[in-house]
Design a protein around this motif. Structure first.
Motif, PDB file in Angstrom:
ATOM      1  N   ASN A 132      -5.108  -1.601 -10.114  1.00 42.01           N
ATOM      2  CA  ASN A 132      -4.160  -0.943 -11.333  1.00 42.01           C
ATOM      3  C   ASN A 132      -4.970  -0.105 -12.231  1.00 42.01           C
ATOM      4  OD1 ASN A 132      -2.050  -0.941 -12.944  1.00 42.01           O
ATOM      5  ND2 ASN A 132      -3.032  -2.340 -14.341  1.00 42.01           N
ATOM      6  N   GLU A 179      -0.368   7.412  -2.418  1.00 44.93           N
ATOM      7  CA  GLU A 179      -0.409   5.583  -2.246  1.00 44.93           C
ATOM      8  C   GLU A 179      -1.690   5.432  -1.201  1.00 44.93           C
ATOM      9  OE1 GLU A 179       2.458   2.016  -1.699  1.00 44.93           O
ATOM     10  OE2 GLU A 179       3.086   3.867  -0.328  1.00 44.93           O
ATOM     11  N   GLU A 213      -2.932  -5.042  -6.177  1.00 42.88           N
ATOM     12  CA  GLU A 213      -3.020  -3.500  -6.555  1.00 42.88           C
ATOM     13  C   GLU A 213      -4.372  -3.286  -7.600  1.00 42.88           C
ATOM     14  OE1 GLU A 213      -0.381   0.080  -8.451  1.00 42.88           O
ATOM     15  OE2 GLU A 213       0.402  -1.343  -6.826  1.00 42.88           O
ATOM     16  N   LEU A 256       3.005  -8.936  -9.881  1.00 44.68           N
ATOM     17  CA  LEU A 256       3.381  -8.391  -8.553  1.00 44.68           C
ATOM     18  C   LEU A 256       4.689  -8.282  -8.397  1.00 44.68           C
ATOM     19  CD1 LEU A 256       0.303  -9.706  -6.337  1.00 44.68           C
ATOM     20  CD2 LEU A 256       0.564  -7.283  -7.495  1.00 44.68           C
ATOM     21  N   PHE A 297       6.033  -5.142  -6.406  1.00 42.50           N
ATOM     22  CA  PHE A 297       4.889  -4.966  -5.650  1.00 42.50           C
ATOM     23  C   PHE A 297       4.643  -6.265  -4.528  1.00 42.50           C
ATOM     24  CE2 PHE A 297       2.119  -2.770  -9.183  1.00 42.50           C
ATOM     25  CZ  PHE A 297       3.294  -1.826  -9.149  1.00 42.50           C
ATOM     26  N   ARG A 355      -3.595  -2.195  -2.706  1.00 42.89           N
ATOM     27  CA  ARG A 355      -3.069  -1.005  -2.775  1.00 42.89           C
ATOM     28  C   ARG A 355      -3.486  -0.339  -3.984  1.00 42.89           C
ATOM     29  NH1 ARG A 355       2.481  -0.244  -5.732  1.00 42.89           N
ATOM     30  NH2 ARG A 355       3.522   1.750  -4.809  1.00 42.89           N
ATOM     31  N   VAL A 356      -3.711   1.030  -3.781  1.00 46.45           N
ATOM     32  CA  VAL A 356      -3.781   2.154  -5.008  1.00 46.45           C
ATOM     33  C   VAL A 356      -2.665   3.185  -4.864  1.00 46.45           C
ATOM     34  CG1 VAL A 356      -5.567   3.492  -5.849  1.00 46.45           C
ATOM     35  CG2 VAL A 356      -6.109   1.560  -4.435  1.00 46.45           C
ATOM     36  N   LEU A 390      -4.515   2.527   0.586  1.00 45.12           N
ATOM     37  CA  LEU A 390      -4.772   1.167   1.069  1.00 45.12           C
ATOM     38  C   LEU A 390      -6.121   0.948   1.231  1.00 45.12           C
ATOM     39  CD1 LEU A 390      -3.225  -1.527   1.510  1.00 45.12           C
ATOM     40  CD2 LEU A 390      -3.159  -0.992   3.679  1.00 45.12           C
TER      41      LEU A 390
END
Length: 160
Positions: A86, A155, A84, A75, A80, A120-121, A157
């Motif tokens: 991924n 982005e 995430e 991260l 980051f 997170r994405v 979440l």
């Protein structure tokens, strides 16, 4: 190919080639999005380090998978601050049959068990609608990173 009662299992290093093949077969990365995965390979080392889970049928036929980045060093290397999502891929022939939703539910359950409160994405633009439909909230956009990525990416979440 049909989605027959998929089960979720942890990927092993032996799964690297077939996961890579699923990524490269994805319609989501054709045309303008193809450069993003050009030459991309999942290595056995990646699978040993990052939690990666497969949806498989009774014969261990691959239906889809997801992978999380949760290792603090990884991260930090990428700048980051949150775990995430991924990778998330579902076999094109099985999309719309609930496999992606099942994988997200598994990911969120895993995150809760591990004490993660947010994931997170950074999404491929065509996949944004899917993530919103399974509970992610849009938090912004990520600017292009030429030469491979020349478009903004949503982005999102997930909160557990």
């Amino acid at each position: 190919m049909t989605a027959t009662d998929p089960r979720i299992r942890r990927a092993t290093t032996d799964d690297a080639e077939r996961l890579t093949a699923l990524i490269h077969a994805s319609n989501g990365y054709q045309g303008e999005y193809a450069p993003m995965i050009d030459g991309y390979r999942l290595s056995p080392e990646y699978l040993a380090l990052h939690p990666t889970y497969l949806a498989v049928d009774e014969a261990d036929g691959l239906q889809g998978f997801y992978s999380l980045l949760v290792d603090a060093a990884t991260l930090a290397k990428h700048g980051f601050t949150l775990p995430e999502l991924n990778l998330l891929f579902v076999d094109d022939r099985l999309q719309g049959k609930g496999i992606g939703r099942l994988l997200i539910e598994h990911m969120l359950d895993l995150a809760k068990r591990e004490g993660l409160t947010e994931i997170r994405v950074v999404s491929n633009p065509p996949a944004e609608r899917f993530y919103l439909s399974v509970g992610a909230e849009k938090t912004g956009t990520v600017p292009p990173t030429p030469p491979r990525i020349t478009w903004e990416r949503p982005e999102l979440l997930f909160r557990t």
